[in-house]
Design an enzyme around this catalytic site. Sequence first.
Site, PDB file in Angstrom:
ATOM      1  CG  ASP A   1      49.888  32.325  45.569  1.00 18.25           C
ATOM      2  OD1 ASP A   1      50.892  32.946  45.202  1.00 18.25           O
ATOM      3  OD2 ASP A   1      49.534  32.284  46.772  1.00 18.25           O
TER       4      ASP A   1
ATOM      5  CE  LYS B   1      48.888  35.719  45.260  1.00 15.01           C
ATOM      6  NZ  LYS B   1      50.319  35.726  44.931  1.00 15.01           N
TER       7      LYS B   1
END
Length: 411
Positions: free
Chosen positions: A143, A103
């Site tokens: 995201d 991430k």
Amino acid sequence: MSTAFENARQQLAAAARVLKLDSQLHSQLEYPDRVIKVAIPLRRDDGRIEVFEGFRSQYNNARGPYKGGIRYHPAVNEDEVKALSFWMAMKCAVVGLPLGGGKGGIIVDPKKLSVAELERLSRGYIRSLYKYLGPDQDIPAPDVYTTPQVMAWMLDEYETITGHHAPGMITGKPLSLGGSAGRSFSTAQGGVYVLTEAAKKLGFEPAKTTVAIQGFGNAGAHMAKLLAHLGYIIVALSDSQGGIYIPAGIDPLEAERLKNSEQGLAGYAGSKKITNEELLALPVDILVPAALENQITAANADAVKAKLIVELANGPTTPEADAVLFKKGIVVAPDILANAGGVTVSYFEQAQNASNYYWSEAEVLEKLKKIMVEAFDSVWEKKEKYAVDLRTAAFVLAVERVAEAMKARGN
Ligand code: GLU
């Protein structure tokens, strides 16, 4: 309140206890392989240089290359990206994808940047990190507050630096650059498949079932539209500015139109204004957190009245809140299952990029449904087998699969 990564470690520990996981494997899973921290200089439109901090956490790649989105948000921090990358590793394992977990993020409020600044910042992120990225290495995606356009700039920067096409180095791209049909609404669509399976178990009928959705970004807005289409009654919606409540039902298309206008959600005719906190405590059948982490906590879990929670956000419920919800008999379809539709179609996107052959939306959705329903059934089976909540069951399934790959590698 505990941090996102502390919560993540508690979830890991709960699964490790159930599995009687080897303590060495457990401790290996308590750390990301690496967290890369970069300073990205951005030339603002007025000529000044401003530096933004960015991260990429590569958690675990035993099952395949690191995979996970990039978040642009003022609250991004190292602890958060570590947690989010751990959840990606777990999520990919729950749905059986041959991918690991990663991430990234930049500490920035993208609403305060011009489009040109956003482009330069996105390209800067790739210039700082391209060595660590690639279709076989680490594959970013959208995201919170990142879009297909941001993915397009990142892909272009990567291909310019490396000198060759590499569409599979990033997913969530526009269709014109090798994106997948269905990717834009796949997080919500996967959530719908999970919600439908859970609704069957609980005996819910769409036309008699009320839903409150916290967050009106990509996941929340698509969820509202898909559920309304199936006949569910959407009674409350919110964004970062606050929410609206109409017991008789909200038309998500009208809400979307208002959100994109000067008026915002609050302009919805006949709606009662509510806070994000109030939304969580509404008398509804289903609650869908689709915003950020740490929303349902020890402080408000007791006030939740929904019978089913479907987590489209990552990490919206703390472990303390989970214990309260479990005692109250509230079923929680956990994030690493319920929001895995996004990364599943990202995986399809990569598969299409690798073969340079593209599928129809119908093919994508058929494959997505199969994966989500199978994952739901496997998690439900673990829940029955170990008499635990669905979250622990999902982590048990995921940790088992990741640990198996680590052991096979001799790690
Ligand atoms: N950001 C999404 C998630 O949290 C998608 C990640 C991806 O497609 O790699 O699952």
